[in-house]
Design an enzyme around this catalytic site. Sequence first.
Site, PDB file in Angstrom:
ATOM      1  N   THR A 133     -24.863 -32.130   9.192  1.00 43.08           N
ATOM      2  CA  THR A 133     -23.886 -31.639  10.157  1.00 43.08           C
ATOM      3  C   THR A 133     -24.295 -31.951  11.597  1.00 43.08           C
ATOM      4  O   THR A 133     -25.494 -32.060  11.892  1.00 43.08           O
ATOM      5  CB  THR A 133     -23.741 -30.110   9.992  1.00 43.08           C
ATOM      6  OG1 THR A 133     -22.953 -29.591  11.058  1.00 43.08           O
ATOM      7  CG2 THR A 133     -25.098 -29.400  10.031  1.00 43.08           C
ATOM      8  N   TYR A 158     -27.547 -21.100   9.808  1.00 38.39           N
ATOM      9  CA  TYR A 158     -26.995 -22.236   9.053  1.00 38.39           C
ATOM     10  C   TYR A 158     -27.531 -23.567   9.595  1.00 38.39           C
ATOM     11  O   TYR A 158     -28.092 -24.386   8.850  1.00 38.39           O
ATOM     12  CB  TYR A 158     -25.456 -22.228   9.111  1.00 38.39           C
ATOM     13  CG  TYR A 158     -24.835 -23.560   8.720  1.00 38.39           C
ATOM     14  CD1 TYR A 158     -24.874 -24.005   7.403  1.00 38.39           C
ATOM     15  CD2 TYR A 158     -24.225 -24.391   9.679  1.00 38.39           C
ATOM     16  CE1 TYR A 158     -24.327 -25.240   7.038  1.00 38.39           C
ATOM     17  CE2 TYR A 158     -23.680 -25.618   9.325  1.00 38.39           C
ATOM     18  CZ  TYR A 158     -23.740 -26.035   8.007  1.00 38.39           C
ATOM     19  OH  TYR A 158     -23.203 -27.258   7.655  1.00 38.39           O
ATOM     20  N   LYS A 162     -29.983 -26.490   7.914  1.00 43.15           N
ATOM     21  CA  LYS A 162     -29.595 -27.895   7.750  1.00 43.15           C
ATOM     22  C   LYS A 162     -30.576 -28.799   8.518  1.00 43.15           C
ATOM     23  O   LYS A 162     -30.951 -29.870   8.037  1.00 43.15           O
ATOM     24  CB  LYS A 162     -28.161 -28.128   8.252  1.00 43.15           C
ATOM     25  CG  LYS A 162     -27.071 -27.471   7.415  1.00 43.15           C
ATOM     26  CD  LYS A 162     -26.960 -27.994   6.002  1.00 43.15           C
ATOM     27  CE  LYS A 162     -26.456 -29.415   5.905  1.00 43.15           C
ATOM     28  NZ  LYS A 162     -26.243 -29.821   4.486  1.00 43.15           N
TER      29      LYS A 162
HETATM   30  P1  NAD Z   1     -18.466 -25.848   0.694  1.00 42.07           P
HETATM   31  O1  NAD Z   1     -19.038 -24.524   1.049  1.00 42.07           O
HETATM   32  O2  NAD Z   1     -16.988 -26.018   0.625  1.00 42.07           O
HETATM   33  O3  NAD Z   1     -19.043 -26.319  -0.733  1.00 42.07           O
HETATM   34  C1  NAD Z   1     -20.396 -26.205  -1.058  1.00 42.07           C
HETATM   35  C2  NAD Z   1     -20.526 -26.507  -2.547  1.00 42.07           C
HETATM   36  O4  NAD Z   1     -21.926 -26.429  -2.881  1.00 42.07           O
HETATM   37  C3  NAD Z   1     -19.797 -25.507  -3.451  1.00 42.07           C
HETATM   38  O5  NAD Z   1     -19.141 -26.186  -4.480  1.00 42.07           O
HETATM   39  C4  NAD Z   1     -20.919 -24.637  -4.007  1.00 42.07           C
HETATM   40  O6  NAD Z   1     -20.628 -24.102  -5.287  1.00 42.07           O
HETATM   41  C5  NAD Z   1     -22.072 -25.635  -4.062  1.00 42.07           C
HETATM   42  N1  NAD Z   1     -23.373 -24.986  -4.009  1.00 42.07           N
HETATM   43  C6  NAD Z   1     -23.811 -24.044  -3.132  1.00 42.07           C
HETATM   44  N2  NAD Z   1     -25.067 -23.685  -3.430  1.00 42.07           N
HETATM   45  C7  NAD Z   1     -25.448 -24.427  -4.506  1.00 42.07           C
HETATM   46  C8  NAD Z   1     -26.641 -24.515  -5.264  1.00 42.07           C
HETATM   47  N3  NAD Z   1     -27.705 -23.742  -4.993  1.00 42.07           N
HETATM   48  N4  NAD Z   1     -26.692 -25.383  -6.285  1.00 42.07           N
HETATM   49  C9  NAD Z   1     -25.626 -26.178  -6.585  1.00 42.07           C
HETATM   50  N5  NAD Z   1     -24.454 -26.114  -5.911  1.00 42.07           N
HETATM   51  C10 NAD Z   1     -24.368 -25.251  -4.870  1.00 42.07           C
HETATM   52  O7  NAD Z   1     -19.119 -26.874   1.708  1.00 42.07           O
HETATM   53  P2  NAD Z   1     -18.468 -28.109   2.470  1.00 42.07           P
HETATM   54  O8  NAD Z   1     -17.759 -27.623   3.665  1.00 42.07           O
HETATM   55  O9  NAD Z   1     -17.751 -28.959   1.505  1.00 42.07           O
HETATM   56  O10 NAD Z   1     -19.785 -28.863   2.966  1.00 42.07           O
HETATM   57  C11 NAD Z   1     -20.450 -29.771   2.112  1.00 42.07           C
HETATM   58  C12 NAD Z   1     -21.663 -30.345   2.846  1.00 42.07           C
HETATM   59  O11 NAD Z   1     -21.242 -30.997   4.039  1.00 42.07           O
HETATM   60  C13 NAD Z   1     -22.668 -29.283   3.282  1.00 42.07           C
HETATM   61  O12 NAD Z   1     -23.955 -29.827   3.137  1.00 42.07           O
HETATM   62  C14 NAD Z   1     -22.352 -29.058   4.748  1.00 42.07           C
HETATM   63  O13 NAD Z   1     -23.508 -28.658   5.449  1.00 42.07           O
HETATM   64  C15 NAD Z   1     -21.914 -30.445   5.158  1.00 42.07           C
HETATM   65  N6  NAD Z   1     -20.955 -30.523   6.267  1.00 42.07           N
HETATM   66  C16 NAD Z   1     -19.796 -29.789   6.244  1.00 42.07           C
HETATM   67  C17 NAD Z   1     -18.872 -29.944   7.279  1.00 42.07           C
HETATM   68  C18 NAD Z   1     -17.563 -29.189   7.293  1.00 42.07           C
HETATM   69  O14 NAD Z   1     -16.838 -29.256   8.276  1.00 42.07           O
HETATM   70  N7  NAD Z   1     -17.201 -28.467   6.232  1.00 42.07           N
HETATM   71  C19 NAD Z   1     -19.148 -30.823   8.335  1.00 42.07           C
HETATM   72  C20 NAD Z   1     -20.350 -31.541   8.322  1.00 42.07           C
HETATM   73  C21 NAD Z   1     -21.234 -31.393   7.288  1.00 42.07           C
HETATM   74  O1  DAU Z   2     -19.554 -28.936  12.909  1.00 36.11           O
HETATM   75  C1  DAU Z   2     -19.667 -29.043  11.529  1.00 36.11           C
HETATM   76  C2  DAU Z   2     -19.629 -27.668  10.896  1.00 36.11           C
HETATM   77  O2  DAU Z   2     -18.271 -27.236  10.965  1.00 36.11           O
HETATM   78  C3  DAU Z   2     -20.122 -27.661   9.462  1.00 36.11           C
HETATM   79  O3  DAU Z   2     -21.475 -28.033   9.424  1.00 36.11           O
HETATM   80  C4  DAU Z   2     -19.948 -26.268   8.838  1.00 36.11           C
HETATM   81  O4  DAU Z   2     -20.336 -26.292   7.474  1.00 36.11           O
HETATM   82  C5  DAU Z   2     -18.485 -25.885   8.952  1.00 36.11           C
HETATM   83  O5  DAU Z   2     -18.310 -24.566   8.460  1.00 36.11           O
HETATM   84  C6  DAU Z   2     -18.009 -25.960  10.401  1.00 36.11           C
HETATM   85  O6  DAU Z   2     -18.655 -24.941  11.195  1.00 36.11           O
HETATM   86  P1  DAU Z   2     -17.857 -24.095  12.305  1.00 36.11           P
HETATM   87  O7  DAU Z   2     -18.571 -22.829  12.543  1.00 36.11           O
HETATM   88  O8  DAU Z   2     -17.542 -24.954  13.487  1.00 36.11           O
HETATM   89  O9  DAU Z   2     -16.454 -23.852  11.497  1.00 36.11           O
HETATM   90  P2  DAU Z   2     -15.513 -22.553  11.420  1.00 36.11           P
HETATM   91  O10 DAU Z   2     -14.245 -22.994  10.775  1.00 36.11           O
HETATM   92  O11 DAU Z   2     -16.224 -21.385  10.859  1.00 36.11           O
HETATM   93  O12 DAU Z   2     -15.209 -22.243  12.948  1.00 36.11           O
HETATM   94  C7  DAU Z   2     -14.575 -23.193  13.797  1.00 36.11           C
HETATM   95  C8  DAU Z   2     -14.477 -22.574  15.187  1.00 36.11           C
HETATM   96  O13 DAU Z   2     -13.537 -21.487  15.130  1.00 36.11           O
HETATM   97  C9  DAU Z   2     -15.769 -21.961  15.679  1.00 36.11           C
HETATM   98  O14 DAU Z   2     -15.871 -22.150  17.078  1.00 36.11           O
HETATM   99  C10 DAU Z   2     -15.638 -20.479  15.372  1.00 36.11           C
HETATM  100  C11 DAU Z   2     -14.146 -20.232  15.497  1.00 36.11           C
HETATM  101  N1  DAU Z   2     -13.588 -19.200  14.594  1.00 36.11           N
HETATM  102  C12 DAU Z   2     -13.876 -19.267  13.264  1.00 36.11           C
HETATM  103  C13 DAU Z   2     -13.367 -18.331  12.378  1.00 36.11           C
HETATM  104  C14 DAU Z   2     -13.702 -18.375  10.907  1.00 36.11           C
HETATM  105  C15 DAU Z   2     -12.745 -18.226  15.094  1.00 36.11           C
HETATM  106  O15 DAU Z   2     -12.462 -18.193  16.318  1.00 36.11           O
HETATM  107  N2  DAU Z   2     -12.232 -17.297  14.228  1.00 36.11           N
HETATM  108  C16 DAU Z   2     -12.515 -17.295  12.893  1.00 36.11           C
HETATM  109  O16 DAU Z   2     -12.028 -16.393  12.161  1.00 36.11           O
END
Ligand code: NAD
Ligand code: DAU
Length: 352
Positions: A133, A158, A162
Amino acid sequence: MNYTKKILITGGAGFIGSCLVRHLVAKYPNYLIVNADKLTYAGNLANLESIKDASNYRFVKADICDAAAMQQIFTEYSIDHVIHTAAESHVDRSISNPMEFVQTNVVGTVKLLNICKSAWQDDAAHLFYHISTDEVYGSLGETGKFTETTPYDPRSPYSSSKASSDHFVRAYHETYGLPTVISNCSNNYGPFHFPEKLIPLCINNILHEKPLPVYGKGDNIRDWLFVQDHVEAIDLIFHQGKTGSTYNIGGDNEWKNIDLVRALCKIMDRKLGRAIGSSEKLITFVKDRAGHDQRYAIDFTKLNSELGWKPKAQFEEGLEETVQWYLDHQNWVEQVISGEYKKYYEAQYTTR
Ligand code: NAD
Ligand code: DAU
């Protein structure tokens, strides 16, 4: 079938992982795709319905922290490549329960690295691809962007977990010569996004006319990328990225949270046939997230100049498509928000 690659995807039932699994299974019939997922609250097999019977796909319910179970997968399927997406991913949850993040994101990653190190002693092609991330770089002021050489400065449990896992991946490359690659991506959005995250949470709350909780003043900035664009970047880096390298992935698409929530309100009002402006009345400013990072912005020049990647989706179109997907998949939403998520939502927002 003689598969040319046997790839383990960890966390392939989550938001990004399932998009990646669907993409690889359909695009590469000559690859065996093995998905190992613990199926936490965030993992959902319904995300994989479209490919569940594909001949080049296997699912194993397994925890990456369970070394014996992971070893068994490596042996049974002769895994030669790993794309590691499994993680605890939600910043707010890391604030209330950091240990779970240390366990999966740090300990689980190191356990996997150990298995790869001992399994991959031959001369065949191998790769451990770690999905990470932009949050590892910390928080930006009004100007500047994160590059691959920006010093790490994680500020939440978090992002600290990472960052730690990124360091271990690099350490295994430098110390043991493990072939690795890392990418650090900005905020993803799109179908199958778990409704604890800002965009799907707001879509769901607007639909049910519930308050839209905006943290602080809503002036924090995130860079948003359509999840399919992220997956196409992963595909490219997996095949053509330089071993030992890091690539930043971003959308060049910065939005203040409050402006994004207002944009969602407008789209939803139009789609639901409500008076324009009615959903905006649901916006409620609530107590800020502790240690809330102000701004993220990604410089993806390296990925663009080395591998030719740039995002394809236009944000307005991607948001429309995402909103429509949630409206069309209310069964999916109802299923994933029942049970554990209900308790989380009450604890997180009722007294905020
Ligand atoms: P998510 O929370 O939607 O999914 C995570 C998945 O990992 C789930 O299916 C969960 O069951 C599985 N998991 C959790 N713990 C586990 C364990 N101990 N063993 C096996 N499986 C396990 O996450 P996401 O948003 O899809 O993110 C996926 C990856 O991408 C993460 O590494 C996150 O840090 C990274 N990432 C996410 C974002 C974003 O915007 N969502 C952005 C950049 C990077
Ligand atoms: O930047 C990449 C990251 O983006 C990933 O690594 C994370 O796994 C992913 O969860 C995401 O993190 P954020 O904290 O940026 O995402 P989130 O959707 O939780 O929040 C987006 C923005 O909105 C953040 O500034 C917090 C704000 N927020 C979030 C929630 C859930 C609110 O204002 N209200 C809310 O209820």
